[in-house]
Design a protein around this motif. Structure first.
Motif, mmCIF file in Angstrom:
data_model
loop_
_atom_site.group_PDB
_atom_site.id
_atom_site.type_symbol
_atom_site.label_atom_id
_atom_site.label_comp_id
_atom_site.label_asym_id
_atom_site.label_seq_id
_atom_site.Cartn_x
_atom_site.Cartn_y
_atom_site.Cartn_z
ATOM 1 N N VAL A 22 0.881 -1.174 0.000
ATOM 2 C CA VAL A 22 0.000 0.000 0.000
ATOM 3 C C VAL A 22 0.913 1.216 0.000
ATOM 4 O O VAL A 22 1.910 1.250 0.714
ATOM 5 N N TYR A 23 0.613 2.195 -0.878
ATOM 6 C CA TYR A 23 1.554 3.309 -1.018
ATOM 7 C C TYR A 23 0.881 4.570 -1.550
ATOM 8 O O TYR A 23 -0.171 4.524 -2.175
ATOM 9 N N ARG A 24 1.555 5.693 -1.263
ATOM 10 C CA ARG A 24 1.141 6.981 -1.833
ATOM 11 C C ARG A 24 2.380 7.669 -2.384
ATOM 12 O O ARG A 24 3.413 7.741 -1.734
ATOM 13 N N LYS A 25 2.238 8.188 -3.627
ATOM 14 C CA LYS A 25 3.370 8.871 -4.259
ATOM 15 C C LYS A 25 3.512 10.287 -3.685
ATOM 16 O O LYS A 25 2.541 10.849 -3.169
ATOM 17 N N PRO A 26 4.719 10.888 -3.832
ATOM 18 C CA PRO A 26 4.963 12.222 -3.267
ATOM 19 C C PRO A 26 3.929 13.260 -3.738
ATOM 20 O O PRO A 26 3.605 13.309 -4.932
ATOM 21 N N ASN A 27 3.434 14.037 -2.818
ATOM 22 C CA ASN A 27 2.506 15.138 -3.098
ATOM 23 C C ASN A 27 1.235 14.719 -3.835
ATOM 24 O O ASN A 27 0.660 15.497 -4.583
ATOM 25 N N GLU A 28 0.811 13.498 -3.671
ATOM 26 C CA GLU A 28 -0.447 13.055 -4.279
ATOM 27 C C GLU A 28 -1.437 12.665 -3.193
ATOM 28 O O GLU A 28 -1.048 12.418 -2.051
ATOM 29 N N ASN A 29 -2.722 12.617 -3.562
ATOM 30 C CA ASN A 29 -3.730 12.245 -2.574
ATOM 31 C C ASN A 29 -4.073 10.768 -2.622
ATOM 32 O O ASN A 29 -4.396 10.157 -1.612
ATOM 33 N N THR A 76 -7.882 4.610 -2.925
ATOM 34 C CA THR A 76 -8.770 5.543 -2.241
ATOM 35 C C THR A 76 -8.099 6.913 -2.311
ATOM 36 O O THR A 76 -6.898 6.991 -2.550
ATOM 37 N N ASP A 77 -8.889 7.975 -2.117
ATOM 38 C CA ASP A 77 -8.246 9.273 -2.306
ATOM 39 C C ASP A 77 -8.065 10.074 -1.028
ATOM 40 O O ASP A 77 -7.745 11.240 -1.061
#
Ligand SMILES: C=C(O[C@@H]1C=C(C(=O)O)C=C[C@H]1O)C(=O)O
Length: 375
Positions: A22-29, A76-77
């Protein structure tokens, strides 16, 4: 998908001991996840596979893959979670070990400086690990805290029952490739953030960062058409500042992703110069196995719809939207492994001829706070 449903599915996956990332990229929602539907351990053979890759520091060890074709992709956002603000109590049980650890690390740094002064090396990145006892160790809770704390980092939680559980919030991109266009980050040099980006950098930091930029260009020269290097910039990563340049270029058409990764990894941002000698120095002297720390991780050959960069925006033009293969890999820094009730934090720093052992030790202490602050 609502964030409640999203995180419920991740919790279930973990509870069932099935692999996931599970991950989120830099500066993204958006937060993405892949949930593998079996417990098989997959490896990349030649980086032509599609999935999420998790690669160790030592390129002779295998890179693990969560393949997209045996995984459910969900996203998910936002993160709306009641639990992330709960505080996990940390008891640092190794105060005694910590003074031993300081002696070992400062000796290691002095050994590195000596090897540089003897011309055996130009730069070497030396690291250590630190164990922290956790009273409660739910990785999903810690992951949510990382998401809330480090918006500009690549934040992830990766699990495979046959390997273990890793979490991190890294400021460093290894490479982004879209079709044949790519960009690479050269990140090095560290100082504490004291409220401003307007700071003075010493020659030591400037030089160690320049080594990384030069290495990237030297090693990719034959693989690229032409390239651009950005100005050196000061960037903030949590409680720290680093120096950064971006190298962007077009790959020659006959060059494979495997060739690019082999030429780059591990860069002098995490290993040293000359690459092989620095790696041997690390393996011989650090006294522990880095495993996936200072390796790389991320999306491998994902398909992305790309619109033409210029031209008229009419219906005819939109028909030209093409699907390109996209790879986005990050260096596994500011990370930890969770084993039972223990967090193992990994930290290091670049050593050059002018390194001072006490300040290099202090730098690893500052870097460890990135992770400790969410435990
Ligand atoms: C090795 C680490 O970080 C790397 C070393 C740096 C340095 O020596 O100044 C800065 C950023 C990273 O390239 C780490 O965070 O553990």
């Amino acid at each position: 998908m609502t964030s409640e449903d999203f995180f419920k599915r991740i919790e279930t996956q973990y509870h069932n001991q099935l692999p996931f990332v599970v991950y989120r990229k830099p500066n993204e929602n958006n937060i993405f996840a892949l949930r593998q539907n079996n417990t098989d351990l997959f490896f990349t053979e030649d980086f032509t596979e599609k999935g999420f890759v998790f690669s160790p520091f030592d390129e002779l060890d295998k890179s693990v893959l969560i393949p997209t074709d045996v995984s459910e992709a969900i996203s998910t956002d936002s993160i709306i979670s009641k639990s992330y603000t709960e505080h996990v109590e940390v008891s640092n049980t190794n105060n005694l070990a910590s003074s031993e650890s300081k002696t070992f690390h400062t000796n290691l740094i002095n050994k590195g400086v000596e090897a540089i002064k003897n011309d055996a090396l130009k730069k070497v990145v030396l690291s250590r690990k630190e164990n922290i006892s956790l009273k409660e160790a739910n990785p999903i809770t810690i992951f949510k805290r990382l998401l809330n704390t480090y918006k500009s980092a690549f934040v992830y939680c990766w699990y495979h029952p046959k390997i273990g559980l890793w979490l991190g919030a890294t400021p460093e991109t290894l490479i982004k490739i879209e079709g044949k266009r790519f960009s690479i980050m050269a990140l090095a040099g560290t100082q504490d953030f004291k409220g401003t980006l307007n700071v003075v950098w010493q020659n030591k930091e400037k030089q160690e960062q320049q080594f990384v930029t030069d290495f990237i260009i030297d090693n990719l020269k034959t693989a690229i058409e032409s390239y651009k290097v950005s100005d050196v910039e000061t960037v903030k990563a949590g409680n720290l500042l680093h120096l950064k340049t971006m190298v962007s270029a077009q790959l020659k058409s006959d060059v494979s992703l495997k060739e690019v990764i082999t030429a780059l990894h591990p860069t002098p941002a995490v290993c040293g110069l000359p690459k092989e000698e620095a790696k041997q120095f690390i393996l011989k002297n650090e006294g522990y196995n880095r495993e996936f720390y200072t390796g790389f991780l991320g999306e491998l050959n994902f398909e992305t719809k790309v619109s033409p960069r210029s031209g008229r925006r009419n219906i005819e033009n939109r028909a030209y939207t093409v699907t390109k293969k996209c790879t986005q890999l990050y260096v596994n820094l500011r990370c930890m492994q969770i084993i039972n009730q223990q967090a193992i934090i990994y930290v290091g720093g670049g050593i050059t001829t002018s390194s001072n052992a006490e300040s290099e030790w202090q730098e690893t202490v500052s870097k460890s706070l990135v992770i400790k602050s969410v435990l």
